[in-house]
Design an enzyme around this catalytic site. Structure first.
Site, PDB file in Angstrom:
ATOM      1  N   TRP A  63     -10.026   6.404  -6.247  1.00  0.00           N
ATOM      2  CA  TRP A  63     -10.535   5.141  -5.708  1.00  0.00           C
ATOM      3  C   TRP A  63     -11.991   4.912  -6.070  1.00  0.00           C
ATOM      4  CZ3 TRP A  63      -6.977   1.951  -5.302  1.00  0.00           C
ATOM      5  CH2 TRP A  63      -5.720   2.320  -4.826  1.00  0.00           C
ATOM      6  N   ASP A  67     -16.482   2.905   1.010  1.00  0.00           N
ATOM      7  CA  ASP A  67     -15.091   2.446   1.089  1.00  0.00           C
ATOM      8  C   ASP A  67     -14.364   3.355   2.069  1.00  0.00           C
ATOM      9  OD1 ASP A  67     -12.410   1.932   0.815  1.00  0.00           O
ATOM     10  OD2 ASP A  67     -12.317   2.279  -1.358  1.00  0.00           O
ATOM     11  N   LYS A  88      -4.101   1.298   6.080  1.00  0.00           N
ATOM     12  CA  LYS A  88      -4.009   2.728   6.355  1.00  0.00           C
ATOM     13  C   LYS A  88      -4.104   2.968   7.865  1.00  0.00           C
ATOM     14  CE  LYS A  88      -4.195   2.945   1.842  1.00  0.00           C
ATOM     15  NZ  LYS A  88      -5.327   2.767   0.958  1.00  0.00           N
TER      16      LYS A  88
END
Ligand SMILES: *Cc1c(COP(=O)(O)O)cnc(C)c1O
Length: 365
Positions: A107, A177, A201
């Site tokens: 990511w 993030d 999530k």
């Protein structure tokens, strides 16, 4: 046929607390006696603003102790949009128009690739050469004191790698993030210039991103930035420049209330600590299962492990599924097993997984 809700270890979109799903089902057709669902009302109506939107924002503020000098924005995008929005809005914070990025997994790597399109990106550290399993030594960290910001990914969802301390940047604003760890443990919001997180999530369904931005960071967007990519647009309109993801905001609000009723972040953090600890203990106490991540950087949310062979990994996933333990297959880029044990995974689910692992090892070990 009897209905059986499985323990769902999916990395995202991830499991949602059963009591929240029951509440949604309850309210779906006739929300608060209005004769319609919450999805069928105007995002500008008093009902939506006073009963859905503002409580969601206030409850998030309460949960994370967000100080007054931060904006809380609801943005109708996936998380990956932020990989462009962040550089477009913040590279101009300092004259050098450069930013530091930490590369610790897939990511953060994607965030780097996107940011490179807009300015000078300094990869201040990369752990790619050890397959993102270990932190490098502090003297390998190459921070730039003129950077507009430092970006990092506290929890790398695919590699199960998590920072347990905040990088020290000496006044360079930190942007994080937090998609796969937000609301899982206490955070000191004032240490960050900006925090963002997609909701799928730990906060419900996909298609919504939450951004928490320090007031001094706003208003620096590159002139060509599209209106909907400027944080200022969301700040000026109270996140209502256009029709937002009202369903996502409603669901986020339900999750925030669920967490508050549970006792807030300090309570869920204790549960998360226990859940991950017992799973790592089970892995470490066996020579059949193996986790490759440096101990101090293991993730409390995404626990990855390998069996002795790829065939056994596959058999494990299949037999687990037959036992109502679903979505345990590791990400295709690294294989193995990944148990995502976000807030909504009950402790019982982890206990059942561990029992299954021990049973499987007796059978095939
Ligand atoms: C899941 C995830 C993303 C990607 O989210 P999308 O909504 O699919 O863009 C980005 N960063 C992290 C840390 C994630 O876990």
């Amino acid at each position: 046929m009897t209905f059986h809700r499985a323990y769902n270890f999916c990395a995202g979109p991830a499991t949602i607390p059963e009591v929240v799903l029951e509440r949604v089902r309850e309210e779906l057709l006739n929300w608060k006696g209005r004769g319609s669902s919450f999805m069928e009302i105007s995002h500008r109506s008093t009902d939506f603003l006073k009963l859905v939107f503002e409580p969601a924002r206030e409850n998030l503020k309460k949960l994370l102790n967000i100080p007054e000098d931060y904006h809380i924005l609801f943005i109708t995008t996936g998380t990956s949009h932020q990989f462009a929005m962040v550089p477009l809005n913040f590279l101009n914070l300092k004259p050098h128009k450069s930013a530091d990025y930490l590369h610790t997994g897939v990511w953060s790597g994607k965030a780097i690739n996107e940011a490179k399109r807009y300015g000078n990106i300094n990869v201040a550290l990369s752990t790619e050469n050890n397959q993102f399993t270990k932190m490098c030594s502090p003297n390998e960290l190459k921070l730039d004191s003129n950077a507009s910001y430092l970006h990092y990914t506290p929890n790398e969802t695919i590699h199960g790698f998590q920072f347990h301390t905040i990088p020290e940047t000496h006044n360079v604003p930190i942007i994080a993030d937090m998609s796969s760890e937000i609301l899982s443990r206490p955070i000191e919001v004032s240490r960050y210039g900006m925090i963002y997180a997609g909701t799928q999530k730990n906060i419900g369904p996909s298609g919504l991103t939450i951004a928490i931005i320090h007031k001094n960071m706003a208003g620096f967007a590159n002139a060509l930035t599209p209106t909907l990519y400027q944080y200022q647009t969301y700040i000026d309109s109270g996140s209502l420049y256009h029709t937002p993801n009202t369903f996502g905001i409603y669901m986020a609000g339900c999750i925030f209330e669920w967490l508050l009723n549970l006792g807030g972040i300090s309570e869920i953090a204790k549960i998360n600590q226990r859940k991950s600890q017992k799973l790592y203990d089970a892995i470490d106490h066996s020579s059949f299962y193996r986790n490759p991540v440096q101990k101090e950087f293991r993730s409390q949310m995404n626990v990855i492990y390998y069996l002795p062979t790829v065939e056994l990994d596959q058999l494990f996933v299949k037999e687990a599924q037959n036992n109502h333990l679903i979505n345990l297959k590791g990400h295709k880029s690294i294989g193995g097993i990944r148990a995502s044990i976000y807030n909504a995974m009950p402790e019982k689910g982890v206990d059942v997984l561990i029992e299954f692992m021990q049973e499987f090892e007796r059978k095939y070990g």
